[in-house]
Design an enzyme around this catalytic site. Structure first.
Site, PDB file in Angstrom:
ATOM      1  N   ALA A  95      36.650  35.105  28.008  1.00 45.41           N
ATOM      2  CA  ALA A  95      37.142  35.229  26.639  1.00 45.41           C
ATOM      3  C   ALA A  95      36.426  34.191  25.791  1.00 45.41           C
ATOM      4  O   ALA A  95      36.227  33.051  26.237  1.00 45.41           O
ATOM      5  CB  ALA A  95      38.650  35.009  26.590  1.00 45.41           C
ATOM      6  N   GLU A 155      35.569  34.987  37.009  1.00 40.86           N
ATOM      7  CA  GLU A 155      36.332  34.595  35.823  1.00 40.86           C
ATOM      8  C   GLU A 155      36.020  33.183  35.323  1.00 40.86           C
ATOM      9  O   GLU A 155      36.746  32.652  34.497  1.00 40.86           O
ATOM     10  CB  GLU A 155      37.834  34.746  36.091  1.00 40.86           C
ATOM     11  CG  GLU A 155      38.275  36.194  36.232  1.00 40.86           C
ATOM     12  CD  GLU A 155      39.773  36.378  36.024  1.00 40.86           C
ATOM     13  OE1 GLU A 155      40.450  35.426  35.616  1.00 40.86           O
ATOM     14  OE2 GLU A 155      40.258  37.498  36.268  1.00 40.86           O
ATOM     15  N   CYS A 167      33.099  64.964  59.607  1.00 41.48           N
ATOM     16  CA  CYS A 167      33.561  66.087  58.798  1.00 41.48           C
ATOM     17  C   CYS A 167      32.562  67.241  58.828  1.00 41.48           C
ATOM     18  O   CYS A 167      32.947  68.413  58.700  1.00 41.48           O
ATOM     19  CB  CYS A 167      33.785  65.636  57.356  1.00 41.48           C
ATOM     20  SG  CYS A 167      35.167  64.497  57.185  1.00 41.48           S
ATOM     21  N   THR A 198      29.160  28.895  35.996  1.00 44.48           N
ATOM     22  CA  THR A 198      29.125  29.886  37.073  1.00 44.48           C
ATOM     23  C   THR A 198      28.765  31.265  36.538  1.00 44.48           C
ATOM     24  O   THR A 198      27.918  31.974  37.103  1.00 44.48           O
ATOM     25  CB  THR A 198      30.483  29.935  37.797  1.00 44.48           C
ATOM     26  OG1 THR A 198      30.768  28.653  38.347  1.00 44.48           O
ATOM     27  CG2 THR A 198      30.480  30.968  38.912  1.00 44.48           C
ATOM     28  N   GLU A 206      37.764  66.306  53.467  1.00 46.73           N
ATOM     29  CA  GLU A 206      37.460  67.642  53.995  1.00 46.73           C
ATOM     30  C   GLU A 206      38.500  68.085  55.029  1.00 46.73           C
ATOM     31  O   GLU A 206      38.888  69.254  55.068  1.00 46.73           O
ATOM     32  CB  GLU A 206      36.063  67.654  54.643  1.00 46.73           C
ATOM     33  CG  GLU A 206      34.940  67.303  53.681  1.00 46.73           C
ATOM     34  CD  GLU A 206      34.581  65.831  53.687  1.00 46.73           C
ATOM     35  OE1 GLU A 206      33.386  65.523  53.609  1.00 46.73           O
ATOM     36  OE2 GLU A 206      35.506  64.969  53.773  1.00 46.73           O
ATOM     37  N   THR A 215      36.462  25.074  36.992  1.00 49.05           N
ATOM     38  CA  THR A 215      37.571  25.878  36.468  1.00 49.05           C
ATOM     39  C   THR A 215      38.877  25.486  37.132  1.00 49.05           C
ATOM     40  O   THR A 215      39.931  25.406  36.484  1.00 49.05           O
ATOM     41  CB  THR A 215      37.291  27.379  36.674  1.00 49.05           C
ATOM     42  OG1 THR A 215      36.157  27.759  35.897  1.00 49.05           O
ATOM     43  CG2 THR A 215      38.483  28.236  36.255  1.00 49.05           C
ATOM     44  N   TRP A 271      44.157  28.708  25.459  1.00 48.26           N
ATOM     45  CA  TRP A 271      44.186  30.158  25.340  1.00 48.26           C
ATOM     46  C   TRP A 271      43.392  30.633  24.124  1.00 48.26           C
ATOM     47  O   TRP A 271      43.493  30.078  23.038  1.00 48.26           O
ATOM     48  CB  TRP A 271      45.627  30.660  25.241  1.00 48.26           C
ATOM     49  CG  TRP A 271      46.404  30.477  26.506  1.00 48.26           C
ATOM     50  CD1 TRP A 271      47.397  29.570  26.739  1.00 48.26           C
ATOM     51  CD2 TRP A 271      46.228  31.192  27.724  1.00 48.26           C
ATOM     52  NE1 TRP A 271      47.864  29.679  28.030  1.00 48.26           N
ATOM     53  CE2 TRP A 271      47.166  30.667  28.660  1.00 48.26           C
ATOM     54  CE3 TRP A 271      45.380  32.228  28.120  1.00 48.26           C
ATOM     55  CZ2 TRP A 271      47.266  31.142  29.960  1.00 48.26           C
ATOM     56  CZ3 TRP A 271      45.481  32.709  29.430  1.00 48.26           C
ATOM     57  CH2 TRP A 271      46.425  32.165  30.324  1.00 48.26           C
ATOM     58  N   ASP A 286      41.671  23.994  34.695  1.00 55.22           N
ATOM     59  CA  ASP A 286      42.746  24.946  34.367  1.00 55.22           C
ATOM     60  C   ASP A 286      43.833  25.042  35.433  1.00 55.22           C
ATOM     61  O   ASP A 286      44.914  25.570  35.164  1.00 55.22           O
ATOM     62  CB  ASP A 286      42.160  26.343  34.152  1.00 55.22           C
ATOM     63  CG  ASP A 286      41.191  26.412  32.986  1.00 55.22           C
ATOM     64  OD1 ASP A 286      41.226  25.496  32.147  1.00 55.22           O
ATOM     65  OD2 ASP A 286      40.404  27.378  32.915  1.00 55.22           O
TER      66      ASP A 286
END
Length: 347
Positions: free
Chosen positions: A157, A288, A87, A293, A53, A203, A177, A207
């Site tokens: 995935a 991810e 504002c 989890t 504003e 994880t 992958w 990984d």
């Protein structure tokens, strides 16, 4: 209403320009109209700086026109002193007679107070124009204040036959992958959009991910790891001190450069973790992995979006992908991969 929609859509388009630069504040756009013409417009550009504003009013060359104008704004004008003055006071000061607002601000310091202040000064206030679109634009902000937790995006995935990973036969770190290499760029884009990224201990063990943005230019999210017994050693990539990293455990509180060990109770792990994130103003998290989890978030209904890639490969056996039940999803092809985006209806 068609004219109002036109100007409010412009507000939303302007607001979007503040994406990634205004958090934890919401994205807001503002348009000022007099005699059917836009005489000023603006948006919230950066956290701590002038609100939409203010920028819109400053953009008006002939301030005398404001006394007969209509101000359109995508979120209720603030009524409190924060990083900047209210504002609503500025609108009153310039005697703008009409204000059209897309949606009410859920933040406790505002939450209807801005609307009330404007109406108390005789200003005509309409609320609800493109409300649904405005709520979607600031879904992270609204979820944070309404549910008192971050906006949670689940991402994984899976193979054509529904596996998220192979069964590991050794302790050696490796990544199996599932999607094509070009899909990584979209994943990195998602990472830049959220305040933090979270994985479980397994994880990291399996990984050794970096959990950073590498294929595009963009901000790295804060790295979050659940490691109840504080078992991970400093050899893993998440401990490289390149990005702020928080390891939640029940053993110790400590920090070294950008790595923080945060002790929380593990009686109700996710709620305690999310409460800590709320108290520390972290508005969104992309989760991810791993499968355990992710399934915990699903089972406790602590999620807002799930983004699921399905690759073209088959594992035949392995770790089953999380299971999720939703009533609404959108499917798109991304190269050879299929992407399904699911929204939680919280039923």
């Amino acid at each position: 209403m068609q004219i109002e929609t036109k100007y409010m859509q412009r507000c939303l388009d302007l607001a979007q320009k503040g994406f990634k630069s205004v958090a934890p504040n919401p994205m807001v756009g503002c348009v000022i109209v007099s005699n059917g013409k836009i005489i000023g417009e603006g948006f919230h550009i950066k956290y701590g700086e002038a609100h939409a504003e203010v920028n819109a009013i400053n953009n008006v060359k002939d301030k005398a026109l404001l006394k007969n104008a209509t101000l359109y704004v995508s979120l209720e004008p603030c009524a409190h002193f924060g990083k900047t003055p209210p504002c609503s006071d500025l609108i009153i000061k310039h005697q703008i007679p009409n204000v059209v607002i897309a949606c009410v601000d859920p933040y406790a310091e505002v939450a209807g107070k801005g609307i009330e202040k404007l109406r108390s000064k005789g200003i005509s206030v309409e609320v609800g124009c493109l409300e649904k679109e405005a709520l979607e634009l600031n879904k992270r902000f609204f979820t944070f204040h309404d549910k008192m937790r971050p906006y949670i995006v689940l991402k994984w995935a899976e193979t054509q036959d529904g596996f998220i990973d192979l069964i590991r036969t050794s302790n050696k770190t490796q990544v199996n992958w599932i999607t094509q290499a070009q899909t990584k760029q979209l994943t990195d884009t998602w990472r830049t959009e959220e305040a933090a990224i979270l994985v479980g201990k397994n994880t990291v063990l399996k990984d050794n991910p970096r959990l950073t943005v590498r294929t595009i230019l963009g901000r790295n999210p804060i790295r979050l790891v659940i490691d109840k017994n504080n078992e991970l050693n400093q050899s893993f990539s998440i401990f490289d001190n390149s990005v702020k990293t928080i390891v939640f455990n029940e053993k110790v509180n400590s920090h070294n450069e950008q790595t923080f060990q945060v002790k929380i109770p593990f009686k109700n792990t996710l709620n305690e973790l999310l409460d800590w994130l709320f108290q520390n103003n972290i508005q969104s998290v992309i989760v991810e992995g791993g499968a355990f989890t992710l399934q915990q978030f699903i089972d406790q209904n602590l999620w807002d979006e799930a983004r699921v890639y399905r690759g073209i490969s088959f594992f035949n056996q392995g770790v089953l992908a999380p299971t999720i039940q939703v009533t609404h999803s959108e499917n798109t092809s991304f190269g050879l991969d299929q992407l399904t985006v699911q929204k939680n209806n919280y039923d």
